[in-house]
Design a protein around this motif. Structure first.
Motif, PDB file in Angstrom:
ATOM      1  N   TYR A 208       0.885  -1.149   0.035  1.00  0.00           N
ATOM      2  CA  TYR A 208      -0.166   0.112  -0.085  1.00  0.00           C
ATOM      3  C   TYR A 208       0.990   0.939   0.095  1.00  0.00           C
ATOM      4  N   PHE A 209       1.724   1.422   0.741  1.00  0.00           N
ATOM      5  CA  PHE A 209       2.896   2.683   1.141  1.00  0.00           C
ATOM      6  C   PHE A 209       3.745   2.719  -0.105  1.00  0.00           C
ATOM      7  N   ILE A 210       3.998   1.614  -0.443  1.00  0.00           N
ATOM      8  CA  ILE A 210       4.666   2.048  -1.835  1.00  0.00           C
ATOM      9  C   ILE A 210       3.980   2.185  -3.300  1.00  0.00           C
ATOM     10  N   THR A 211       2.744   1.522  -3.087  1.00  0.00           N
ATOM     11  CA  THR A 211       2.007   2.195  -4.462  1.00  0.00           C
ATOM     12  C   THR A 211       2.063   4.180  -4.108  1.00  0.00           C
ATOM     13  N   VAL A 212       0.744   3.969  -3.130  1.00  0.00           N
ATOM     14  CA  VAL A 212       0.551   5.558  -3.016  1.00  0.00           C
ATOM     15  C   VAL A 212       2.402   6.657  -3.206  1.00  0.00           C
ATOM     16  N   ALA A 213       3.381   5.827  -2.906  1.00  0.00           N
ATOM     17  CA  ALA A 213       4.948   6.798  -2.677  1.00  0.00           C
ATOM     18  C   ALA A 213       4.745   6.866  -4.386  1.00  0.00           C
ATOM     19  N   GLU A 214       4.469   5.986  -4.338  1.00  0.00           N
ATOM     20  CA  GLU A 214       4.660   6.093  -6.207  1.00  0.00           C
ATOM     21  C   GLU A 214       4.229   7.475  -6.838  1.00  0.00           C
ATOM     22  N   GLU A 215       2.071   7.156  -6.956  1.00  0.00           N
ATOM     23  CA  GLU A 215       1.498   7.777  -7.774  1.00  0.00           C
ATOM     24  C   GLU A 215       1.446   8.889  -6.829  1.00  0.00           C
ATOM     25  N   LEU A 216       1.712   9.711  -5.547  1.00  0.00           N
ATOM     26  CA  LEU A 216       1.136  10.310  -4.670  1.00  0.00           C
ATOM     27  C   LEU A 216       0.092  10.590  -4.616  1.00  0.00           C
ATOM     28  N   ASN A 217      -0.912   9.908  -4.685  1.00  0.00           N
ATOM     29  CA  ASN A 217      -2.722  10.467  -4.776  1.00  0.00           C
ATOM     30  C   ASN A 217      -3.160   8.989  -4.689  1.00  0.00           C
ATOM     31  N   PHE A 218      -3.756   9.420  -3.677  1.00  0.00           N
ATOM     32  CA  PHE A 218      -4.568   8.497  -3.115  1.00  0.00           C
ATOM     33  C   PHE A 218      -5.773   6.990  -3.940  1.00  0.00           C
ATOM     34  N   THR A 219      -6.335   8.332  -5.182  1.00  0.00           N
ATOM     35  CA  THR A 219      -7.345   7.547  -5.624  1.00  0.00           C
ATOM     36  C   THR A 219      -6.416   6.712  -6.746  1.00  0.00           C
TER      37      THR A 219
END
Length: 299
Positions: free
Chosen positions: A8-19
């Motif tokens: 979860y953290f890695i994906t948010v860090a890559e996108e910088l967007n929760f949606t």
């Protein structure tokens, strides 16, 4: 530490967007937010700064990101010791791609990879700085594998050559140099050039050649897609140093002239990190690449 929370953290860090991160992970935003919050509580530190308009990494989050990736890789290797390759393969893989690249059929490659390993999240990205940008992203652990326009000699990277390109001068058909059997770099130093932006592998080869001869050249037009350079030359907007195959699409509108005093070449390569052990997903992706090389394409 829970692997799902790390993902979860890695994906948010890559996108910088929760949606967008929730969409990639196929979870609700509330589930994603709860997982990140639980991870922060476990670590007793804030990893992300959230506002109504943006998400960004804290200093701790930036430091934790490569460690989180390493933790996922370690867990993956641990599973590999007891599971066949196709069993339980999961995680994520980020692939760097150059604009205009078709020698590698990336959509077909991604499709084959997904059919074999549907639990691995595959993501592609490009860089406005081309090869140098993608290499930097690999070294920063943001990209796992990239197709770049350079013959890499760096102890921190592993490189495998896919195709080598020899470079010649490309000029409009009515250019004074069009009928020459060969030219020297000094003959064209005063010309206006069409080229890639600084940082792209092909641009670096040409810049280095002129610098070696202590010559200056003027790049009038910069384009991010190498396959379009010949079109600009055909319309009289400058000359270029380019593999002759790239001129075929514009036919008789341009001429190619060999270089007499320099043999310039650059290489399309696939590059990975040499400092991070490759995951099973990366091994599987690399194994599929040879099956998706288009020999009939120029780039």
């Amino acid at each position: 530490m829970d692997q799902k929370r790390l993902e979860y953290f890695i994906t948010v860090a890559e996108e910088l967007n929760f949606t967008r991160a929730a969409q990639r992970l196929h979870v609700t935003q509330s589930t994603l937010s709860a997982g990140i919050k639980a991870l922060e509580q476990e670590l007793r530190t804030e990893l992300l700064l959230r506002s109504t308009r943006s998400v960004r990494l804290t200093e701790a989050g930036s430091a934790f990101l490569p460690e989180a990736r390493t933790a996922i890789e370690v867990l993956d290797r641990a599973r590999a010791a007891v599971e066949p390759l196709a069993t339980g393969l999961r995680g994520s893989l980020t692939v760097g791609v150059l604009s205009g690249l078709t020698v590698i059929d990336v959509p077909a490659l991604a499709g084959a990879f997904h059919r074999h390993y549907p639990e691995v999240r595959l993501r592609t990205e490009t860089s406005q700085r081309g090869t140098s940008g993608l290499i930097e992203r690999i070294k920063e652990s943001h990209v796992d594998v990239a197709f770049v326009g350079a013959d890499i000699k760096d102890e921190h990277l592993r490189s495998r050559a896919i195709k080598k390109y020899e470079v010649q001068l490309l000029v409009p058909a009515d250019h004074p140099l069009a009928g020459r059997k060969s030219v020297r770099l000094g003959d064209v130093a005063g010309e206006s050039f069409v080229d890639m932006p600084a940082g792209f592998g092909q641009r670096r080869v040409v810049d280095d050649a002129f610098a070696k001869e202590e010559l200056f050249r003027r790049v009038l037009i910069e384009v991010s897609d190498i396959t379009t350079i010949a079109d600009y030359v055909a319309h009289g907007l400058g000359v270029a140093l380019l593999p002759p195959d790239f001129a075929a699409a514009v036919g008789d509108a341009v001429r190619t002239v060999p270089l007499a005093d320099a043999r310039l070449a650059w290489t399309l390569s696939v590059v990975t990190s040499a400092t991070r052990p490759p995951t099973r997903a990366l091994h599987a992706f690399l194994d599929l690449i040879p099956h998706h090389i288009r020999r009939d394409r120029v780039f």
